[in-house]
Enzyme design. Structure first.
Site, PDB file in Angstrom:
ATOM      1  N   GLU A 139     -14.412 -12.148 -12.424  1.00  0.00           N
ATOM      2  CA  GLU A 139     -13.150 -13.024 -12.487  1.00  0.00           C
ATOM      3  C   GLU A 139     -12.109 -12.142 -12.821  1.00  0.00           C
ATOM      4  O   GLU A 139     -11.978 -11.458 -13.533  1.00  0.00           O
ATOM      5  CB  GLU A 139     -13.442 -14.020 -13.634  1.00  0.00           C
ATOM      6  CG  GLU A 139     -12.122 -15.002 -13.731  1.00  0.00           C
ATOM      7  CD  GLU A 139     -11.455 -15.523 -12.712  1.00  0.00           C
ATOM      8  OE1 GLU A 139     -12.348 -16.272 -12.098  1.00  0.00           O
ATOM      9  OE2 GLU A 139     -10.507 -15.035 -12.234  1.00  0.00           O
ATOM     10  N   GLY A 140     -11.383 -11.916 -11.618  1.00  0.00           N
ATOM     11  CA  GLY A 140      -9.974 -10.883 -11.880  1.00  0.00           C
ATOM     12  C   GLY A 140      -9.272 -11.193 -12.898  1.00  0.00           C
ATOM     13  O   GLY A 140      -8.629 -10.243 -13.391  1.00  0.00           O
ATOM     14  N   GLU A 144     -13.748  -7.905  -7.347  1.00  0.00           N
ATOM     15  CA  GLU A 144     -13.624  -8.698  -6.399  1.00  0.00           C
ATOM     16  C   GLU A 144     -14.588 -10.154  -6.687  1.00  0.00           C
ATOM     17  O   GLU A 144     -16.052  -9.779  -6.767  1.00  0.00           O
ATOM     18  CB  GLU A 144     -14.044  -8.321  -5.170  1.00  0.00           C
ATOM     19  CG  GLU A 144     -14.026  -9.357  -3.972  1.00  0.00           C
ATOM     20  CD  GLU A 144     -13.128 -10.258  -3.514  1.00  0.00           C
ATOM     21  OE1 GLU A 144     -11.966  -9.524  -3.409  1.00  0.00           O
ATOM     22  OE2 GLU A 144     -13.259 -11.423  -3.303  1.00  0.00           O
ATOM     23  N   ASP A 153      -3.433  -8.631  -7.356  1.00  0.00           N
ATOM     24  CA  ASP A 153      -3.252  -8.954  -6.033  1.00  0.00           C
ATOM     25  C   ASP A 153      -4.012 -10.376  -5.681  1.00  0.00           C
ATOM     26  O   ASP A 153      -4.770 -10.237  -4.624  1.00  0.00           O
ATOM     27  CB  ASP A 153      -3.378  -7.734  -5.013  1.00  0.00           C
ATOM     28  CG  ASP A 153      -2.952  -8.052  -3.642  1.00  0.00           C
ATOM     29  OD1 ASP A 153      -2.127  -8.972  -3.444  1.00  0.00           O
ATOM     30  OD2 ASP A 153      -3.456  -7.414  -2.802  1.00  0.00           O
ATOM     31  N   HIS A 184      -8.309  -8.195  -7.669  1.00  0.00           N
ATOM     32  CA  HIS A 184      -8.508  -8.873  -6.725  1.00  0.00           C
ATOM     33  C   HIS A 184      -8.589  -7.969  -5.428  1.00  0.00           C
ATOM     34  O   HIS A 184      -7.529  -7.683  -4.723  1.00  0.00           O
ATOM     35  CB  HIS A 184      -7.368 -10.050  -6.576  1.00  0.00           C
ATOM     36  CG  HIS A 184      -7.162 -10.925  -7.549  1.00  0.00           C
ATOM     37  ND1 HIS A 184      -6.657 -10.603  -8.642  1.00  0.00           N
ATOM     38  CD2 HIS A 184      -7.708 -12.255  -7.453  1.00  0.00           C
ATOM     39  CE1 HIS A 184      -6.786 -11.643  -9.550  1.00  0.00           C
ATOM     40  NE2 HIS A 184      -7.232 -12.886  -8.822  1.00  0.00           N
ATOM     41  N   HIS A 189       0.876  -1.234   0.013  1.00  0.00           N
ATOM     42  CA  HIS A 189      -0.223  -0.030   0.152  1.00  0.00           C
ATOM     43  C   HIS A 189       0.830   1.278   0.103  1.00  0.00           C
ATOM     44  O   HIS A 189       0.446   2.320  -0.574  1.00  0.00           O
ATOM     45  CB  HIS A 189      -0.892  -0.289   1.221  1.00  0.00           C
ATOM     46  CG  HIS A 189      -1.946  -1.040   1.232  1.00  0.00           C
ATOM     47  ND1 HIS A 189      -2.554  -1.746   2.222  1.00  0.00           N
ATOM     48  CD2 HIS A 189      -2.528  -1.794   0.155  1.00  0.00           C
ATOM     49  CE1 HIS A 189      -3.428  -2.780   1.725  1.00  0.00           C
ATOM     50  NE2 HIS A 189      -3.455  -2.674   0.581  1.00  0.00           N
ATOM     51  N   SER A 215      -6.465  -1.883  -0.694  1.00  0.00           N
ATOM     52  CA  SER A 215      -6.084  -1.272  -1.591  1.00  0.00           C
ATOM     53  C   SER A 215      -7.147  -0.341  -2.362  1.00  0.00           C
ATOM     54  O   SER A 215      -6.951   0.865  -2.696  1.00  0.00           O
ATOM     55  CB  SER A 215      -5.332  -2.193  -2.761  1.00  0.00           C
ATOM     56  OG  SER A 215      -6.282  -3.112  -3.108  1.00  0.00           O
TER      57      SER A 215
HETATM   58  C1  LIG Z   1      -4.905 -10.597  -1.228  1.00  0.00           C
HETATM   59  S1  LIG Z   1      -6.429 -10.210  -1.105  1.00  0.00           S
HETATM   60  C2  LIG Z   1      -6.789  -8.775  -2.062  1.00  0.00           C
HETATM   61  C3  LIG Z   1      -6.206  -7.563  -1.033  1.00  0.00           C
HETATM   62  C4  LIG Z   1      -6.228  -6.052  -1.630  1.00  0.00           C
HETATM   63  N1  LIG Z   1      -5.812  -6.218  -2.995  1.00  0.00           N
HETATM   64  C5  LIG Z   1      -5.577  -5.099  -0.804  1.00  0.00           C
HETATM   65  O1  LIG Z   1      -4.489  -4.929  -0.871  1.00  0.00           O
HETATM   66  O2  LIG Z   1      -6.246  -4.683   0.025  1.00  0.00           O
HETATM   67  C6  LIG Z   1      -7.106 -11.291  -2.568  1.00  0.00           C
HETATM   68  C7  LIG Z   1      -8.635 -11.317  -2.792  1.00  0.00           C
HETATM   69  O3  LIG Z   1      -8.746 -11.595  -4.355  1.00  0.00           O
HETATM   70  C8  LIG Z   1     -10.149 -12.332  -4.279  1.00  0.00           C
HETATM   71  N2  LIG Z   1     -10.266 -13.559  -5.041  1.00  0.00           N
HETATM   72  C9  LIG Z   1      -9.617 -14.705  -5.157  1.00  0.00           C
HETATM   73  N3  LIG Z   1     -10.056 -15.324  -6.185  1.00  0.00           N
HETATM   74  C10 LIG Z   1     -10.249 -14.506  -7.172  1.00  0.00           C
HETATM   75  C11 LIG Z   1     -10.585 -14.458  -8.532  1.00  0.00           C
HETATM   76  N4  LIG Z   1     -10.368 -15.568  -9.266  1.00  0.00           N
HETATM   77  N5  LIG Z   1     -10.769 -12.984  -9.214  1.00  0.00           N
HETATM   78  C12 LIG Z   1     -10.920 -12.120  -8.316  1.00  0.00           C
HETATM   79  N6  LIG Z   1     -10.916 -12.078  -7.126  1.00  0.00           N
HETATM   80  C13 LIG Z   1     -10.598 -13.344  -6.341  1.00  0.00           C
HETATM   81  C14 LIG Z   1     -10.343 -13.029  -2.754  1.00  0.00           C
HETATM   82  O4  LIG Z   1     -11.606 -13.107  -2.176  1.00  0.00           O
HETATM   83  C15 LIG Z   1      -9.510 -11.765  -1.979  1.00  0.00           C
HETATM   84  O5  LIG Z   1     -10.433 -10.924  -1.474  1.00  0.00           O
END
Ligand SMILES: C[S@@+](CC[C@H](N)C(=O)[O-])C[C@H]1O[C@@H](n2cnc3c(N)ncnc32)[C@H](O)[C@@H]1O
Length: 278
Positions: free
Chosen positions: A142-143, A117, A163, A41, A18, A99
């Site tokens: 889907e991310g 998300e 991420d 993500h 961050h 983030s």
């Molecule tokens: C490491 S965390 C993200 C933290 C955030 N970027 C931050 O810095 O505050 C990863 C996130 O990805 C989500 N996630 C998992 N698989 C995913 C996918 N295929 N597509 C989108 N989001 C996904 C999870 O639910 C989780 O909330």
């Protein structure tokens, strides 16, 4: 999808990610032209460090709590620490930005924030946490589709944070593929991939994949809190940053030694080099 970021909110890896994100936004804001922030993500955006999940692990105590107490904060931490302070106006550290909130608070009126998300419940929490700001859009998809879905952006300038939770074995490969797609669709995308420093063999392959991504430039930055060969532990984390804005490398040279000393556990260290030099 078992990963819940709330257990890790405000830990050393979040602080590193961050803080660097705050500098990417500051450096992109030197030009008046708008830019888009894309988060593949995103998580839920806001975290209560006294909540059940964060207080169960206490990881933030060795992360943001160390900076919160510091009396030698470098000037380059001002944007990041300013926003954490704004979220905790009574002087007690309780709320921590994800983030999406870092981006929402540090971007300008002319910029756009596009968040994605996949977890249905977390997606709804994210929507709720971001409501009321018309510059922000939340997608519950889907991310890995984000580069294809959202790039190129009309602004022609973008920061994209990649991420994922690294729960699945193929996520390092997927990151490298997402980077390739992103720079393929908009060559100048400033893309930052966060990754854990844990398994050295997996990392070696990852670096090779990143080096073959076709990004015009790619900076690798790592912050370690334990020696790199410590078994079964998150020894630190890294950011691979494509097209870093001019001035970032110099800023990080100033910040990283301080950060490594502040956040080191058994031993703090850092490294920075180019995976792809111009
Ligand atoms: C490491 S965390 C993200 C933290 C955030 N970027 C931050 O810095 O505050 C990863 C996130 O990805 C989500 N996630 C998992 N698989 C995913 C996918 N295929 N597509 C989108 N989001 C996904 C999870 O639910 C989780 O909330």
């Amino acid at each position: 999808m078992n990963y819940r970021h709330a257990y890790h909110a405000g830990n050393h890896a979040d602080v590193f990610k961050h803080l660097v994100l705050s500098r990417l936004i500051a450096l992109m804001s030197r030009k008046e032209q708008p830019f888009a922030y894309l988060d593949t993500h995103a998580g839920i955006g806001l975290y209560d460090l006294r909540g059940d999940q964060a207080s169960r692990t206490g990881e933030f105590l060795e992360g943001i709590a160390r900076l919160w107490q510091a009396d030698d904060l470098p000037a380059l931490t001002a944007d990041y620490m300013g926003l954490v302070r704004d979220m905790n106006p009574d002087g007690e550290l309780r709320y921590y930005p994800g983030s999406p909130e870092v981006a929402r608070r540090l971007t300008r009126a002319q910029d756009r924030v596009q968040l994605n998300e996949k977890h249905p419940q977390d997606g709804l929490l994210l929507k709720d946490n971001m409501k009321g700001d018309r510059r922000v859009a939340v997608h519950l998809g889907e991310g890995w589709h984000v580069p294809r879905a959202l790039l190129p952006v009309p602004e022609k300038r973008a920061i994209m944070l990649i991420d994922p939770p690294f729960e699945q074995l193929d996520e390092m490969q997927r990151c490298a593929k997402a980077l390739k797609e992103a720079v393929g669709r908009m060559r100048q995308t400033v893309a930052a991939i966060w990754y854990p420093v844990k398994d050295q063999r997996a990392l070696k392959r990852f670096y090779q994949d990143l080096a073959g991504s076709g990004a015009p430039k790619l900076l690798r930055v790592e912050l370690l809190v334990h020696p790199v060969d410590t078994p079964n532990s998150l020894n630190g984390s890294g950011l691979a940053i494509a097209n870093p804005p001019w001035g970032l490398e110099e800023e990080l040279l100033e910040l990283l030694p301080w950060l490594a000393e502040k956040l080191g556990q058994s031993k703090g260290s850092w490294q920075m080099d180019w995976l792809i030099a111009e």
